[in-house]
Design an enzyme around this catalytic site. Sequence first.
Site, PDB file in Angstrom:
ATOM      1  N   HIS A 143     -41.390  19.838 -18.808  1.00 42.81           N
ATOM      2  CA  HIS A 143     -40.771  20.825 -19.557  1.00 42.81           C
ATOM      3  C   HIS A 143     -39.849  20.133 -20.546  1.00 42.81           C
ATOM      4  O   HIS A 143     -39.394  20.880 -21.625  1.00 42.81           O
ATOM      5  CB  HIS A 143     -40.371  21.631 -18.630  1.00 42.81           C
ATOM      6  CG  HIS A 143     -41.360  22.626 -17.801  1.00 42.81           C
ATOM      7  ND1 HIS A 143     -42.229  23.294 -18.505  1.00 42.81           N
ATOM      8  CD2 HIS A 143     -41.378  22.940 -16.715  1.00 42.81           C
ATOM      9  CE1 HIS A 143     -42.978  23.887 -17.509  1.00 42.81           C
ATOM     10  NE2 HIS A 143     -42.340  23.744 -16.408  1.00 42.81           N
ATOM     11  N   ASP A 180     -50.234  21.434 -13.918  1.00 48.18           N
ATOM     12  CA  ASP A 180     -49.360  21.922 -13.462  1.00 48.18           C
ATOM     13  C   ASP A 180     -49.349  23.649 -13.721  1.00 48.18           C
ATOM     14  O   ASP A 180     -49.669  23.783 -14.792  1.00 48.18           O
ATOM     15  CB  ASP A 180     -48.018  21.508 -14.008  1.00 48.18           C
ATOM     16  CG  ASP A 180     -46.691  22.119 -13.194  1.00 48.18           C
ATOM     17  OD1 ASP A 180     -46.208  21.569 -12.567  1.00 48.18           O
ATOM     18  OD2 ASP A 180     -46.472  23.143 -13.691  1.00 48.18           O
ATOM     19  N   HIS A 182     -47.266  25.828 -14.751  1.00 48.46           N
ATOM     20  CA  HIS A 182     -46.578  26.078 -16.091  1.00 48.46           C
ATOM     21  C   HIS A 182     -46.790  25.335 -17.005  1.00 48.46           C
ATOM     22  O   HIS A 182     -47.339  24.240 -17.042  1.00 48.46           O
ATOM     23  CB  HIS A 182     -45.046  26.009 -15.357  1.00 48.46           C
ATOM     24  CG  HIS A 182     -44.538  26.343 -14.248  1.00 48.46           C
ATOM     25  ND1 HIS A 182     -44.377  25.569 -13.107  1.00 48.46           N
ATOM     26  CD2 HIS A 182     -44.547  27.815 -13.978  1.00 48.46           C
ATOM     27  CE1 HIS A 182     -44.175  26.752 -12.193  1.00 48.46           C
ATOM     28  NE2 HIS A 182     -44.022  28.079 -12.688  1.00 48.46           N
ATOM     29  N   ASP A 268     -48.320  23.534  -8.037  1.00 49.74           N
ATOM     30  CA  ASP A 268     -47.672  24.667  -7.900  1.00 49.74           C
ATOM     31  C   ASP A 268     -48.793  25.745  -8.404  1.00 49.74           C
ATOM     32  O   ASP A 268     -48.503  26.946  -8.264  1.00 49.74           O
ATOM     33  CB  ASP A 268     -46.587  25.076  -8.905  1.00 49.74           C
ATOM     34  CG  ASP A 268     -46.462  24.408  -9.950  1.00 49.74           C
ATOM     35  OD1 ASP A 268     -47.820  23.608 -10.563  1.00 49.74           O
ATOM     36  OD2 ASP A 268     -45.351  24.036 -10.763  1.00 49.74           O
TER      37      ASP A 268
END
Length: 370
Positions: A143, A180, A182, A268
């Site tokens: 991120h 991931d 996200h 996740d």
Amino acid sequence: MTKTGFFWDEKCFWHAGGNYAGNLPVGGLVQPLAAGGLPENPETKRRLKNLMDVTGLTGALHTQTAHKADRDMLARVHPTTFLDEFKRVSDTGGGELGLRTPFGQGGYEIAALSAGLSVAALEAVLKGHVDNAYALSRPPGHHCLPDFPNGFCLLANLAIAIRNAQSKGLAKRFVVLDWDVHHGNGTEAIFIEDPDVLTISIHQERNYPTDTGDAEVRGEGAGAGANMNIPLPPGAGHATYLEAMERLVIPAIRTHEPDVIVIACGYDAALIDPLSCMLATADTFRQLTRMVMELADDLCEGRLMMAHEGGYSEVYVPFCGHAVLEEMSGAKIYAADPLADTFNARQPNERMVGVFSDLITELRDFFNVK
């Protein structure tokens, strides 16, 4: 058996942040949790390493640490003004520079070590010292924007590793596949104009960040067409992840013809993760790994490197990570998933799998995948 490098360091488990409840800082009406601290805490990764030690998988890998990524490596991605401020705050007790990225005293050095694990893992693969490699990087990195850390990510670990490899002429064409849950907004932003780095993100739509990850973002300038976002609705489940890989990801990677495949390996998307709703299982990650290894064997002499990103279930992340490393290494050391029967029973029904398959078809048409 495959020669798999495993790069880790105890000091990365010592990264600490402020007191959060989920991804919200406590205060006002947000009550502290009993355990305190960030959901991105050391226990998920430490318990993965613990499980590997107990089963004996650690002994089947080529385990090592690495040096911290040095200033020149970091500056290929991050402005010196940001690095200077990060170091200053780190040296004076810690704090928070971006969004949801608290760190303590010495946080700069731990983040540089986390990046260094990814740098060393990628170099080891590209120099032929190992067949593939896994970096247990913490804090994570996908991120982090060049000048704005966010989402628990303080430095852009994989981007730093790739820019380092580019600067040394170790490879020309890269793929970053981010599974991931996200969106990998930092990786996307860093390589958005680079035609040699194909970035692909499979993520839960509108999870985090809520304003990035749309399929329409395909790259900019010279990098037009070298970015693929695959936003999936909540509850997509095991079968949809495999279908997305088969019908979207693999054809796109084949077209790019990379010298190495790099994975932003978050867990996740797993069924009981507190920050997602995607219903993946340890077997999902096992099969994704098997598929990408076969692709790497076909395209780039097996060159594959993974860096650990998210995953916030202390109970389940160890089994997901163990499954991935079993596949990477070819070791005949197996950690049975104790939740497999329950999680398989919770997968979407046949009708919903069909709905999700129709979405994959729409994305395939949109991306004009051959």
